[in-house]
Design an enzyme around this catalytic site. Structure first.
Site, PDB file in Angstrom:
ATOM      1  N   GLY A 111       0.790  -1.222   0.000  1.00  0.00           N
ATOM      2  CA  GLY A 111       0.000   0.000   0.000  1.00  0.00           C
ATOM      3  C   GLY A 111       0.828   1.279   0.000  1.00  0.00           C
ATOM      4  CD  GLN A 112       6.899   2.811  -0.397  1.00  0.00           C
ATOM      5  OE1 GLN A 112       7.249   1.645  -0.447  1.00  0.00           O
ATOM      6  NE2 GLN A 112       7.752   3.812  -0.310  1.00  0.00           N
ATOM      7  CB  VAL A 152       4.752   8.921  -1.330  1.00  0.00           C
ATOM      8  CG1 VAL A 152       5.872   9.882  -1.682  1.00  0.00           C
ATOM      9  CG2 VAL A 152       3.409   9.648  -1.341  1.00  0.00           C
ATOM     10  CG  HIS A 175       5.615   7.706   3.778  1.00  0.00           C
ATOM     11  ND1 HIS A 175       5.949   7.147   2.565  1.00  0.00           N
ATOM     12  CD2 HIS A 175       4.275   7.538   3.907  1.00  0.00           C
ATOM     13  CE1 HIS A 175       4.857   6.663   1.990  1.00  0.00           C
ATOM     14  NE2 HIS A 175       3.824   6.881   2.783  1.00  0.00           N
ATOM     15  CG  HIS A 213       1.357   6.774   7.740  1.00  0.00           C
ATOM     16  ND1 HIS A 213       0.584   7.735   7.126  1.00  0.00           N
ATOM     17  CD2 HIS A 213       1.863   6.020   6.743  1.00  0.00           C
ATOM     18  CE1 HIS A 213       0.627   7.555   5.817  1.00  0.00           C
ATOM     19  NE2 HIS A 213       1.390   6.521   5.552  1.00  0.00           N
TER      20      HIS A 213
END
Ligand SMILES: [Zn+2]
Length: 141
Positions: free
Chosen positions: A93-94, A96, A100, A102
């Protein structure tokens, strides 16, 4: 020059409501928050995958996420619990292509609420609150 949104934020080519910055990682509020206070922690250097990330950078990513989680609990946002999430790879589900992490404030029943897109002014005000809280807790260590 890549079209990466997070690289553009690191380079100050795109606006962001900053919560934390140091030479290794940057933290700013998600513009599509799951809940108010939803923060993203990103390495300053672009790495697409967690496997490419130097260990020291991965460690700093978590150190900052840990501090933010603590700061969120003491800030004005509703925060009964915290979820940490890192999607590594498209199948996970990455969205970008820049690592990163969350940090999401959570509260009972929040999953049933429709997300609302806040204005930049709202994000900036919230970021200031969290940043202030972060600095207060950091100096207490
Ligand atoms: Zn990037």
């Amino acid at each position: 020059v890549s079209g990466c949104t997070f690289c553009a934020i690191v380079a100050s080519r795109l606006p962001a409501s900053l919560v934390h910055e140091d030479p290794v990682v940057l933290a700013f509020l998600d513009v599509h928050p799951r809940n108010p206070g939803h923060t993203l922690v990103v390495p300053v250097e672009r790495h697409v995958s967690l496997s490419d990330l130097p260990e020291a950078t991965a460690a700093q990513l978590f150190v900052v996420a840990h501090r933010i989680a603590r700061a969120l609990r003491g800030s004005s946002v509703r925060c009964e619990a915290v979820s940490l999430g890192l999607a590594d790879g498209a199948a996970a589900g990455q969205e970008v292509s820049h690592v990163h992490l969350h940090v999401r404030p959570r509260f009972a029943g929040d999953a049933r609420r429709a997300p609302r897109v806040p204005s930049r002014a709202e994000l900036d005000e919230l970021a200031l609150d969290i940043r202030t809280r972060l600095q207060a807790t950091a100096s207490a260590d």
